[in-house]
Write a protein that holds these residues in place. Structure first.
Motif, PDB file in Angstrom:
ATOM      1  N   VAL A   3       0.866  -0.962   0.135  1.00  0.00           N
ATOM      2  CA  VAL A   3       0.022   0.030  -0.014  1.00  0.00           C
ATOM      3  C   VAL A   3       0.987   1.477   0.051  1.00  0.00           C
ATOM      4  N   PRO A   4       0.600   2.247  -0.930  1.00  0.00           N
ATOM      5  CA  PRO A   4       1.524   3.381  -0.816  1.00  0.00           C
ATOM      6  C   PRO A   4       1.625   3.975   0.493  1.00  0.00           C
ATOM      7  N   LEU A   5       2.710   4.348   0.786  1.00  0.00           N
ATOM      8  CA  LEU A   5       2.786   5.057   2.201  1.00  0.00           C
ATOM      9  C   LEU A   5       2.439   6.636   2.150  1.00  0.00           C
ATOM     10  N   SER A   6       1.701   6.906   2.828  1.00  0.00           N
ATOM     11  CA  SER A   6       1.312   8.216   3.162  1.00  0.00           C
ATOM     12  C   SER A   6       1.765   9.006   4.193  1.00  0.00           C
ATOM     13  N   VAL A   7       1.913  10.488   4.316  1.00  0.00           N
ATOM     14  CA  VAL A   7       2.381  11.379   5.232  1.00  0.00           C
ATOM     15  C   VAL A   7       1.958  10.860   6.606  1.00  0.00           C
ATOM     16  N   GLU A   8       0.407  10.321   6.560  1.00  0.00           N
ATOM     17  CA  GLU A   8       0.134   9.852   7.861  1.00  0.00           C
ATOM     18  C   GLU A   8       0.952   8.890   8.414  1.00  0.00           C
ATOM     19  N   ASP A   9       1.761   8.107   7.771  1.00  0.00           N
ATOM     20  CA  ASP A   9       2.300   6.869   8.225  1.00  0.00           C
ATOM     21  C   ASP A   9       3.660   7.413   8.998  1.00  0.00           C
ATOM     22  N   CYS A  10       4.071   8.522   8.746  1.00  0.00           N
ATOM     23  CA  CYS A  10       5.535   8.928   9.279  1.00  0.00           C
ATOM     24  C   CYS A  10       5.532  10.214   9.981  1.00  0.00           C
ATOM     25  N   MET A  11       4.328  10.936  10.079  1.00  0.00           N
ATOM     26  CA  MET A  11       4.242  12.210  10.668  1.00  0.00           C
ATOM     27  C   MET A  11       4.168  12.056  12.306  1.00  0.00           C
ATOM     28  N   VAL A  12       4.601  13.260  12.904  1.00  0.00           N
ATOM     29  CA  VAL A  12       4.697  13.360  14.422  1.00  0.00           C
ATOM     30  C   VAL A  12       3.010  13.759  14.700  1.00  0.00           C
ATOM     31  N   ARG A  13       2.445  12.909  15.559  1.00  0.00           N
ATOM     32  CA  ARG A  13       1.156  13.348  15.736  1.00  0.00           C
ATOM     33  C   ARG A  13       0.870  14.100  17.077  1.00  0.00           C
ATOM     34  N   ASP A  14       1.849  14.397  17.671  1.00  0.00           N
ATOM     35  CA  ASP A  14       1.780  15.139  19.100  1.00  0.00           C
ATOM     36  C   ASP A  14       2.335  16.505  18.446  1.00  0.00           C
ATOM     37  N   VAL A  15       1.536  17.573  18.364  1.00  0.00           N
ATOM     38  CA  VAL A  15       2.120  18.764  17.753  1.00  0.00           C
ATOM     39  C   VAL A  15       2.030  19.889  18.847  1.00  0.00           C
ATOM     40  N   LEU A  16       2.953  20.485  19.010  1.00  0.00           N
ATOM     41  CA  LEU A  16       3.022  21.667  19.997  1.00  0.00           C
ATOM     42  C   LEU A  16       2.559  22.905  19.184  1.00  0.00           C
ATOM     43  N   THR A  17       1.734  23.569  19.878  1.00  0.00           N
ATOM     44  CA  THR A  17       1.193  24.971  19.183  1.00  0.00           C
ATOM     45  C   THR A  17       1.262  26.111  20.045  1.00  0.00           C
ATOM     46  N   THR A  18       1.126  27.281  19.399  1.00  0.00           N
ATOM     47  CA  THR A  18       1.302  28.482  20.444  1.00  0.00           C
ATOM     48  C   THR A  18       0.386  29.460  19.313  1.00  0.00           C
ATOM     49  N   THR A  19       0.070  30.615  19.936  1.00  0.00           N
ATOM     50  CA  THR A  19      -0.659  31.697  19.266  1.00  0.00           C
ATOM     51  C   THR A  19       0.123  32.818  18.723  1.00  0.00           C
ATOM     52  N   PRO A  20      -0.413  33.701  17.860  1.00  0.00           N
ATOM     53  CA  PRO A  20       0.239  34.752  17.394  1.00  0.00           C
ATOM     54  C   PRO A  20       0.683  35.845  18.526  1.00  0.00           C
ATOM     55  N   GLY A  21      -0.037  35.914  19.469  1.00  0.00           N
ATOM     56  CA  GLY A  21       0.399  36.752  20.545  1.00  0.00           C
ATOM     57  C   GLY A  21       1.243  36.348  21.466  1.00  0.00           C
ATOM     58  N   THR A  22       1.665  35.203  21.445  1.00  0.00           N
ATOM     59  CA  THR A  22       2.755  34.595  22.384  1.00  0.00           C
ATOM     60  C   THR A  22       3.975  35.369  22.324  1.00  0.00           C
ATOM     61  N   THR A  23       4.838  35.869  23.215  1.00  0.00           N
ATOM     62  CA  THR A  23       5.965  36.439  23.129  1.00  0.00           C
ATOM     63  C   THR A  23       7.038  35.316  22.650  1.00  0.00           C
ATOM     64  N   VAL A  24       7.903  36.016  22.144  1.00  0.00           N
ATOM     65  CA  VAL A  24       9.275  35.231  21.811  1.00  0.00           C
ATOM     66  C   VAL A  24       9.872  34.548  22.909  1.00  0.00           C
ATOM     67  N   ARG A  25       9.948  35.238  24.056  1.00  0.00           N
ATOM     68  CA  ARG A  25      10.614  34.331  25.130  1.00  0.00           C
ATOM     69  C   ARG A  25       9.544  33.154  25.653  1.00  0.00           C
ATOM     70  N   ALA A  26       8.525  33.434  25.739  1.00  0.00           N
ATOM     71  CA  ALA A  26       7.360  32.074  26.142  1.00  0.00           C
ATOM     72  C   ALA A  26       7.589  31.115  24.932  1.00  0.00           C
ATOM     73  N   ALA A  27       7.817  31.679  23.675  1.00  0.00           N
ATOM     74  CA  ALA A  27       7.722  30.548  22.688  1.00  0.00           C
ATOM     75  C   ALA A  27       9.170  29.770  22.712  1.00  0.00           C
ATOM     76  N   ALA A  28      10.215  30.592  23.207  1.00  0.00           N
ATOM     77  CA  ALA A  28      11.531  29.892  23.260  1.00  0.00           C
ATOM     78  C   ALA A  28      11.451  28.951  24.499  1.00  0.00           C
ATOM     79  N   ARG A  29      10.801  29.165  25.623  1.00  0.00           N
ATOM     80  CA  ARG A  29      10.724  28.409  26.545  1.00  0.00           C
ATOM     81  C   ARG A  29       9.984  27.230  26.270  1.00  0.00           C
TER      82      ARG A  29
END
Length: 317
Positions: A3-29
């Protein structure tokens, strides 16, 4: 049957997210705590950008205040995502085209994962090998014809790409072959000369600019030739029996065309029916239809002419 392999077969499912208003320092942490290289930026639940360690480092390099600058200011604009059902070959093509390291993965508009170039490495080692072969071949000859790895073919070219997905032992329903080639101005002019179709739509820039297409386009029959190239690389001696095609849209001169052919029916007697399509550089269908082929055995004693690029270059020295 593979069966052709898809992106779903090798992607990382636990995605860390943030928001546009988050400060750079907080994102770096957040990046440091999770030991990851990027955060997907979401707004109202929708992915709108991606921010990497490099983006954050630029803030410090420019002597900006990380407590004042927000993620929305430094994140990569024009977010490019990829579908979970996209093939790994398609993902590799997009990585190369857009020159990025990772894509958020979406399914029905929902963020479901993230995939990086490194995630594909274990699944597509042939892509790395192919890139090395291409570079070596073009160093030796700007217009190289290489011995083919397929015993069915007289020669190959390092700028062409073929991928087969199946049993590797004859043909079966569900097997898929893909062939990708750039249809160059030289191809178009050579086809015009060989076929006698010298329609100005294909050869005259000024004339074509005034048509509904706004530019020169590849001959429709030349576009379907990419299907022929894919089918010719099936195991065995492929003989066309019939073809029923619909032209959905044009392929521009110089664009990459990708043929995708899937075996849909074993008609017995070494005959097979396939769904076939050609897609333009944007993934839009240019041709759709079906073909019926007969697959004979290769003549006795037929062997592949394939030799490693390195050996071929050494022989020329």
């Amino acid at each position: 049957m593979l069966v052709p392999l898809s992106v779903e077969d090798c992607m990382v499912r636990d995605v860390l997210t943030t928001t546009p208003g988050t400060t750079v320092r907080a994102a770096a942490r957040e990046l440091s705590a999770a030991d990851v290289g990027s955060l997907v930026v979401r707004e109202s639940g929708e992915p709108v950008g991606i921010v990497t360690e490099t983006d954050l480092a630029h803030v410090l390099a420019d002597a900006l205040d990380p407590d004042e600058v927000t993620v929305g200011t430094v994140m990569a604009p024009d977010l490019i995502t990829i579908g979970a059902d996209a093939t790994l070959e398609r993902a590799a093509e997009l990585f190369e085209r857009h020159d990025v390291e990772r894509f958020p993965v979406v399914d029905d508009g929902e963020l479901v994962g993230i995939v990086a170039v490194s995630d594909l490495a274990d699944y597509l080692p042939h892509l790395t090998d192919r890139r090395r072969r291409v570079e070596a071949a073009f160093e030796a000859d700007p217009h190289p014809h290489l011995p083919s790895e397929s015993p069915e073919m007289a020669y190959d070219h390092p700028d062409w790409e073929f991928v087969g997905e199946g049993t590797g032992d004859g043909l079966g329903v569900g097997d898929v072959v893909r062939f990708r080639k750039r249809l160059t101005d030289g191809d178009v002019r050579a086809f015009a000369e060989a076929s006698g179709d010298t329609n100005r739509l294909h050869l005259d820039d000024e004339f074509a600019a005034r048509t509904r297409f706004g530019e020169r386009i590849v001959h429709g029959v030349l576009t379907t030739g990419v299907v022929s190239a894919a089918l010719a690389r099936l195991p065995g001696l492929v003989i066309y029996l019939s073809q029923d095609l619909r032209f959905m849209g044009p392929v521009g001169v110089g664009d990459v065309a990708t043929a995708v052919c899937r075996v849909t029916e074993d008609l017995q007697g070494a005959k097979f029916r396939l769904d076939v399509a050609v897609y333009d550089a944007d993934g839009e269908a240019a041709v759709e239809g079906e073909s019926v082929v007969l697959v004979d055995e290769l003549p006795t004693g037929t062997e592949s002419a394939a030799v490693p690029v390195e050996e071929a270059a050494a022989d020329d020295d």
